[in-house]
Write a protein that holds these residues in place. Sequence first.
Motif, PDB file in Angstrom:
ATOM      1  N   LEU A 276      10.018  -4.412   0.365  1.00  0.00           N
ATOM      2  CA  LEU A 276       8.993  -3.734   0.651  1.00  0.00           C
ATOM      3  C   LEU A 276       9.607  -2.244   1.199  1.00  0.00           C
ATOM      4  CD1 LEU A 276       5.663  -5.282   1.136  1.00  0.00           C
ATOM      5  CD2 LEU A 276       6.600  -4.639  -0.951  1.00  0.00           C
ATOM      6  N   TRP A 277      10.867  -2.178   1.462  1.00  0.00           N
ATOM      7  CA  TRP A 277      11.508  -0.898   2.007  1.00  0.00           C
ATOM      8  C   TRP A 277      11.667  -0.091   0.798  1.00  0.00           C
ATOM      9  CZ3 TRP A 277      16.372  -2.776   5.363  1.00  0.00           C
ATOM     10  CH2 TRP A 277      15.665  -3.037   6.708  1.00  0.00           C
ATOM     11  N   SER A 278      11.865   1.038   0.943  1.00  0.00           N
ATOM     12  CA  SER A 278      12.128   2.029  -0.342  1.00  0.00           C
ATOM     13  C   SER A 278      13.486   1.823  -0.798  1.00  0.00           C
ATOM     14  CB  SER A 278      11.775   3.536   0.145  1.00  0.00           C
ATOM     15  OG  SER A 278      12.814   3.925   1.100  1.00  0.00           O
ATOM     16  N   GLY A 306       6.615   1.729 -10.592  1.00  0.00           N
ATOM     17  CA  GLY A 306       5.342   2.262 -10.478  1.00  0.00           C
ATOM     18  C   GLY A 306       4.907   1.855  -9.005  1.00  0.00           C
ATOM     19  N   THR A 307       5.454   1.415  -8.247  1.00  0.00           N
ATOM     20  CA  THR A 307       5.068   1.413  -6.768  1.00  0.00           C
ATOM     21  C   THR A 307       5.125   2.520  -5.789  1.00  0.00           C
ATOM     22  OG1 THR A 307       7.043   0.421  -5.853  1.00  0.00           O
ATOM     23  CG2 THR A 307       5.852  -1.040  -6.808  1.00  0.00           C
ATOM     24  N   TYR A 308       5.664   3.126  -6.094  1.00  0.00           N
ATOM     25  CA  TYR A 308       5.967   4.870  -5.435  1.00  0.00           C
ATOM     26  C   TYR A 308       6.384   4.161  -3.708  1.00  0.00           C
ATOM     27  CZ  TYR A 308       4.974   7.023  -9.727  1.00  0.00           C
ATOM     28  OH  TYR A 308       4.632   6.974 -10.980  1.00  0.00           O
ATOM     29  N   LEU A 309       7.044   3.275  -3.620  1.00  0.00           N
ATOM     30  CA  LEU A 309       7.206   3.094  -2.091  1.00  0.00           C
ATOM     31  C   LEU A 309       7.943   4.200  -1.455  1.00  0.00           C
ATOM     32  CD1 LEU A 309       8.380  -0.491  -2.685  1.00  0.00           C
ATOM     33  CD2 LEU A 309       6.453   0.321  -1.037  1.00  0.00           C
ATOM     34  N   SER A 310       8.729   5.007  -2.002  1.00  0.00           N
ATOM     35  CA  SER A 310       9.375   6.149  -1.702  1.00  0.00           C
ATOM     36  C   SER A 310       8.725   7.529  -1.265  1.00  0.00           C
ATOM     37  CB  SER A 310      10.729   6.602  -2.201  1.00  0.00           C
ATOM     38  OG  SER A 310      11.709   5.414  -2.436  1.00  0.00           O
ATOM     39  N   ALA A 311       7.519   7.442  -1.880  1.00  0.00           N
ATOM     40  CA  ALA A 311       6.838   8.707  -2.228  1.00  0.00           C
ATOM     41  C   ALA A 311       6.486   9.440  -0.789  1.00  0.00           C
ATOM     42  CB  ALA A 311       5.518   8.558  -3.127  1.00  0.00           C
ATOM     43  N   ARG A 420      -8.377  -5.961   2.747  1.00  0.00           N
ATOM     44  CA  ARG A 420      -7.633  -5.094   1.802  1.00  0.00           C
ATOM     45  C   ARG A 420      -6.054  -4.620   2.011  1.00  0.00           C
ATOM     46  NH1 ARG A 420      -7.659   0.374   2.480  1.00  0.00           N
ATOM     47  NH2 ARG A 420      -8.896   0.274   4.467  1.00  0.00           N
ATOM     48  N   TYR A 421      -5.806  -4.868   3.129  1.00  0.00           N
ATOM     49  CA  TYR A 421      -4.217  -4.491   3.118  1.00  0.00           C
ATOM     50  C   TYR A 421      -3.685  -5.624   2.428  1.00  0.00           C
ATOM     51  CZ  TYR A 421      -5.735  -1.566   6.962  1.00  0.00           C
ATOM     52  OH  TYR A 421      -6.352  -0.295   7.864  1.00  0.00           O
ATOM     53  N   ARG A 422      -3.897  -6.928   2.608  1.00  0.00           N
ATOM     54  CA  ARG A 422      -3.448  -7.882   1.998  1.00  0.00           C
ATOM     55  C   ARG A 422      -3.161  -7.673   0.398  1.00  0.00           C
ATOM     56  NH1 ARG A 422      -6.104 -12.010   3.998  1.00  0.00           N
ATOM     57  NH2 ARG A 422      -4.802 -12.727   5.599  1.00  0.00           N
ATOM     58  N   GLU A 423      -4.327  -7.286  -0.055  1.00  0.00           N
ATOM     59  CA  GLU A 423      -4.427  -7.385  -1.613  1.00  0.00           C
ATOM     60  C   GLU A 423      -3.433  -5.999  -1.858  1.00  0.00           C
ATOM     61  OE1 GLU A 423      -5.908  -9.356  -3.673  1.00  0.00           O
ATOM     62  OE2 GLU A 423      -6.285 -10.588  -1.987  1.00  0.00           O
ATOM     63  N   GLU A 424      -3.573  -4.965  -1.181  1.00  0.00           N
ATOM     64  CA  GLU A 424      -2.778  -3.789  -1.683  1.00  0.00           C
ATOM     65  C   GLU A 424      -1.176  -4.200  -1.617  1.00  0.00           C
ATOM     66  OE1 GLU A 424      -3.636  -0.969   1.382  1.00  0.00           O
ATOM     67  OE2 GLU A 424      -5.547  -0.333   0.263  1.00  0.00           O
ATOM     68  N   VAL A 425      -0.729  -5.045  -0.576  1.00  0.00           N
ATOM     69  CA  VAL A 425       0.606  -5.657  -0.603  1.00  0.00           C
ATOM     70  C   VAL A 425       0.821  -6.810  -1.588  1.00  0.00           C
ATOM     71  CG1 VAL A 425       2.192  -6.860   0.829  1.00  0.00           C
ATOM     72  CG2 VAL A 425       0.751  -5.303   2.096  1.00  0.00           C
ATOM     73  N   LEU A 426       0.013  -7.498  -1.929  1.00  0.00           N
ATOM     74  CA  LEU A 426       0.378  -8.473  -2.986  1.00  0.00           C
ATOM     75  C   LEU A 426       0.352  -7.606  -4.080  1.00  0.00           C
ATOM     76  CD1 LEU A 426      -2.374 -11.219  -2.162  1.00  0.00           C
ATOM     77  CD2 LEU A 426       0.118 -11.231  -1.940  1.00  0.00           C
ATOM     78  N   ALA A 427      -0.278  -6.526  -4.583  1.00  0.00           N
ATOM     79  CA  ALA A 427      -0.528  -5.879  -5.923  1.00  0.00           C
ATOM     80  C   ALA A 427       0.944  -5.205  -5.697  1.00  0.00           C
ATOM     81  CB  ALA A 427      -1.374  -4.731  -5.921  1.00  0.00           C
ATOM     82  N   LEU A 429       3.708  -6.246  -4.621  1.00  0.00           N
ATOM     83  CA  LEU A 429       4.779  -7.379  -4.882  1.00  0.00           C
ATOM     84  C   LEU A 429       4.805  -7.612  -6.314  1.00  0.00           C
ATOM     85  CD1 LEU A 429       4.244  -9.745  -1.652  1.00  0.00           C
ATOM     86  CD2 LEU A 429       6.583  -8.033  -2.239  1.00  0.00           C
ATOM     87  N   HIS A 430       3.485  -7.737  -7.004  1.00  0.00           N
ATOM     88  CA  HIS A 430       3.334  -8.125  -8.213  1.00  0.00           C
ATOM     89  C   HIS A 430       4.078  -6.994  -9.183  1.00  0.00           C
ATOM     90  CE1 HIS A 430       1.510  -9.764 -11.987  1.00  0.00           C
ATOM     91  NE2 HIS A 430       1.082  -8.194 -12.394  1.00  0.00           N
TER      92      HIS A 430
END
Length: 448
Positions: A276-278, A306-311, A420-427, A429-430
């Motif tokens: 999950l690093w950018s 489409g995760t925009y981890l760097s955004a 909610r945080y867990r679901e956001e992270v799982l999304a 990863l998906h």
Amino acid sequence: MSTSTHVPEEPRSSNQMTISASTQELAELINIHLGELRPQDPSWRVADSPISGRGIFATREIAPGEELFREHTLLVGPTAHRSTNLRTCTLCYRLIPGSTDSAALCPAGCGLPVCSECRDSSRHDLECKLFRKWKPLESQRIEPRALRILSVVRCFFLDEAARKLLYAMQANMDRYYMQEVQRAADCFEHFPREQDMLDYFYRTICAFNTNAFESRSNVDGHEVLVRALFPLAGLLNHQCTPNAAHHFENGETIVVCATERIPAGAEITMSYAKLLWSTLARKIFLGMTKHFICKCVRCQDPTENGTYLSALFCREQGCRGLVIPVQTRTLQPDWRCITCENVFPHAKMAKYQDFALNTINNRINSCSVQDMIHFINELCPRFCPSSNYVLIEAKLNVIWRMTRFDHEEYTPEELGHMDRYREEVLAILHKLGAGECTLKKLITGEIQ
């Protein structure tokens, strides 16, 4: 819970030491090393890799979640980070009772922390005699520099096949590695000074640091952090969205499983960086510690599926669009807003990223869970998009603490935020296509 930092096989370069075995000989030595843990009909084989050096390849189709192999360590020892509790037994990794270093040290004077049950073991007897022969300069305090070299010193006690395997592994030269030996030498009155002995140490530490994992495991409720060398797992080459992942059953046993379907003949890969690093964070980490720049599909997609981890937020007045790197083949790309399309220089956006990183990390290190939830929900949205990787790290921190470390009662509202945080992270990863990765299993409770 088990996580790790891996320093495995790197690309061929001029700073590599000579490898004393062919790929076939390496494979045979690994079979000896695995012993009873080697499957009767392995789903993998060791072969030359187009990615880098040697690698591991599927011999048949492998199903998602299938265990590929498990492996005991060849060499292992404490990381001896100053942030860890050094009063941990060097053999069983249990926390030693007492509050002072002197109470944890071996009474024979070797300078190693060891519990009362392990002091009389044959394994400690060998290490104790060697360290006493070298005469530790510190007798009342655990010396991290001496403790850290223990994992390398244990090469003296390997059998012939294990030593051959050690020399068959890739070893990248680095001045820092020799400094680690020198720092340890400064802790003893009679540390070996003979050139052949120092060369052996240096060759071992180069192989160790090139291929070792940092293993976090839980022993009797005490978190343990060790450096462990797993020769087979160390052959796994890097991909930013890999098809395999690992976890630790304990500090000395690694388990590698497929995260997705792997077709026969495909190379089995893992990620050397956090999933999950950018992209920029991964590139900087890989460039500085592994000496290569990844050019995988994920690294070339500025949106990262489409995760925009760097955004980051756009700094143009009146615009709150997301700004992402224009291209990711350099460590200093320009950034473009996907809403107003303004372009910003890397130096400017790097300052905002560093501000977000430092702000959030300071909170992680000092705040209670309740304060972290308030910070994530109320303050972070002012300066950091919810998709940014440092904010995702903060959410993971809350999940870890609420499910594994903190034992206080939480309100239904706080538990709702965690879910909610867990679901956001799982999304995320998906979207990345991470499959049945270790991180997913950790946050869903499949792995403790």
